[in-house]
Every structure is written in C-alpha cells, then in structure tokens.
Scaffold this active site. Sequence first.
Site, PDB file in Angstrom:
ATOM      1  N   THR A 102       0.838  -1.202   0.000  1.00  0.00           N
ATOM      2  CA  THR A 102       0.000   0.000   0.000  1.00  0.00           C
ATOM      3  C   THR A 102       0.871   1.250   0.000  1.00  0.00           C
ATOM      4  OG1 THR A 102      -1.812  -1.104   1.091  1.00  0.00           O
ATOM      5  CG2 THR A 102      -1.623   1.245   1.508  1.00  0.00           C
ATOM      6  N   ARG A 118     -14.917  -6.827  -0.254  1.00  0.00           N
ATOM      7  CA  ARG A 118     -14.233  -6.607   1.025  1.00  0.00           C
ATOM      8  C   ARG A 118     -13.632  -5.192   1.060  1.00  0.00           C
ATOM      9  NH1 ARG A 118      -8.675  -5.197   2.345  1.00  0.00           N
ATOM     10  NH2 ARG A 118      -8.142  -6.138   4.348  1.00  0.00           N
ATOM     11  N   VAL A 119     -13.808  -4.505   2.170  1.00  0.00           N
ATOM     12  CA  VAL A 119     -13.194  -3.184   2.356  1.00  0.00           C
ATOM     13  C   VAL A 119     -12.263  -3.266   3.555  1.00  0.00           C
ATOM     14  CG1 VAL A 119     -13.611  -0.747   2.872  1.00  0.00           C
ATOM     15  CG2 VAL A 119     -15.196  -1.985   1.387  1.00  0.00           C
ATOM     16  N   GLY A 120     -11.037  -2.781   3.382  1.00  0.00           N
ATOM     17  CA  GLY A 120     -10.065  -2.831   4.473  1.00  0.00           C
ATOM     18  C   GLY A 120     -10.040  -1.549   5.277  1.00  0.00           C
ATOM     19  N   ASP A 121      -8.901  -1.284   5.878  1.00  0.00           N
ATOM     20  CA  ASP A 121      -8.752  -0.126   6.761  1.00  0.00           C
ATOM     21  C   ASP A 121      -8.510   1.180   6.012  1.00  0.00           C
ATOM     22  OD1 ASP A 121      -6.278  -1.477   6.011  1.00  0.00           O
ATOM     23  OD2 ASP A 121      -5.267   0.072   7.184  1.00  0.00           O
ATOM     24  N   THR A 159      -0.129   0.745   6.506  1.00  0.00           N
ATOM     25  CA  THR A 159      -0.261  -0.424   5.663  1.00  0.00           C
ATOM     26  C   THR A 159      -0.330  -1.644   6.584  1.00  0.00           C
ATOM     27  OG1 THR A 159       0.711  -1.690   3.847  1.00  0.00           O
ATOM     28  CG2 THR A 159       2.251  -0.722   5.401  1.00  0.00           C
ATOM     29  N   GLY A 160      -0.874  -2.725   6.096  1.00  0.00           N
ATOM     30  CA  GLY A 160      -0.936  -3.913   6.936  1.00  0.00           C
ATOM     31  C   GLY A 160      -2.246  -4.649   6.775  1.00  0.00           C
ATOM     32  N   GLY A 162      -5.733  -5.194   7.028  1.00  0.00           N
ATOM     33  CA  GLY A 162      -6.793  -4.216   7.240  1.00  0.00           C
ATOM     34  C   GLY A 162      -7.787  -4.570   8.326  1.00  0.00           C
TER      35      GLY A 162
END
Length: 260
Positions: free
Chosen positions: A132, A160-163, A182-183, A185
């Site tokens: 990211t 899917r939605v991450g952070d 980054t990481g 989510g």
Amino acid sequence: MIERALHVLEDHPIFDAATGAVLTLDGDCELDACLMTDAGRIGAVAGLRRTRHPISVARAVMDQTDHVLLVGAGATRFARHAGHPDWNPRTPERIAWWKHLRRNLALGRTGPDVRFWKRMSAWHRTYGLYETVGCCAVDARGRFAAGTSTGGIWMKLPGRVGDTPVPGAGTFADRWGAVSLTGHGEGVLRLQLARHACDLMRRLPCQPALESAARHAAAHGVECGLIGVDRRGRFGAARSAGWMQVSGSGATGLRYAQGV
Ligand code: ASP
C-alpha cells in the site's frame, strides 16, 4: 502535495495501489483510497474499479460532494462523472501471480469460499504482499493531511473493504499529527490504529508515538506499518512485524510506506 505524491506511487506497478493493485478472488482490482485533513475534511472511495488515480477520486468526494465515502459501482460511476476515464490497473505480473495463487489454493483442496480467504493470511505473510502507498504532510502553518491508496490484500473476497478508506483506521489527521498505515486491514480496523497513533502524539513525538502504536498492534497480533508526522514536523515510521518494510524520505516532506 499528498495527491501528487500518491499519483507517482499509484502509477508505479510495484505498489499495491491503482496500477499494480493486487487482485480479488475473482481476479479483479477493487481500489480503496482516503484523503483527510486536520480540518476534518475527508473523502474516501472503496471498491472502486478501473481508475488510474483513486486518491483523486477520494479528493473529488471531499471537494465536490457532501459525502465522506463512496463505494463499489457508485464510486466508479462518480469517478467517471468527475472526469476519471476507464483505466485498466491489472498488470501482467499481478495476473500471473493471481493464477499462481489460484493454482496453489486449488492444491490446498478446499473450494473457492471464505475458508480459502482465511487460509490466505498465512500466505500474505509468506509472500510479504503488502505494498500500500501512503503520504503524510504538515505545512508551514501546522496544518496536517494524510492520504492512503491501496488495492487491499491478495485474494480478498469481492466487496471486502479494508482499513485504508476508513478514517481513523488506515488514514487519519487531526491537529496533533497525521498517520497513514499499511498492513492487515481487518486488524487495523478493529484497533482504529491511525487515530490511536495520532492520540499518542498529543504527548509523544512522532517516532515514539508510532512505535507505541506498533507495539499495541503487535500485542493484538496485527501486522502493520505506520508512517506519520507530528506538530513539530518530525516524521516517523514504525512496524509491528519484522518482515514488513516501512520507509520514507523526510527531506522531501513526503513519506511512503511499502512492503515487499
Ligand atoms: N491495509 C490494506 C488492506 O487491508 C492492505 C495493505 O496495506 O497492504 O486493505
């Protein structure tokens, strides 16, 4: 400045953002991005498709609408109306890797369902596929902004939605600082980690604040990398997992996070 810095990174195919974004279980790119200022101005998109600069669509949400977050087909439709033409972010390298992962998943002898995706988290770690891009900035008047752009994680379930596009989770700015992450989510979302790191900057300089946030993440088993800047213009970078790379250049006032 953040928008322009992220354009460069979004255009670079080695990063998991826009061109070069990782692929979903279906083999598509679903792009997430967020831009936030300390004045509480926020624009974000999630599940955006076929767009060259998701961060600019997030900016357009911020500047041209009364909303904070647009998702899926609505986000893509908005992008076209806002002047962002159709763009194919899928690179031959990502497609080849997706085929490789799909083959290996098949060898795992489970079906293409949720269980597949859960099994992928160990693979994410093995292959280090977090790339990211993010940027944090402070101007001469002490105003902060943070921006983050990502394709998410490999083989994520469609939708899917991450952070990244969630303010306070993967991206946050307030009067104490700005942070981009980054990481993984799901873990970052649960911890609201960008917000947590900015809260720590009320009493700590940037670097120790980020390190403390990274320890907090590690204590909860969340692998991530953070970049940030505080009120005195001090930049920092920290990570909760040794394999993750987080790097940046304070000299230019830009930071970027990268995992390879
Ligand atoms: N945090 C992103 C997500 O989970 C992925 C990443 O940073 O690589 O969507």
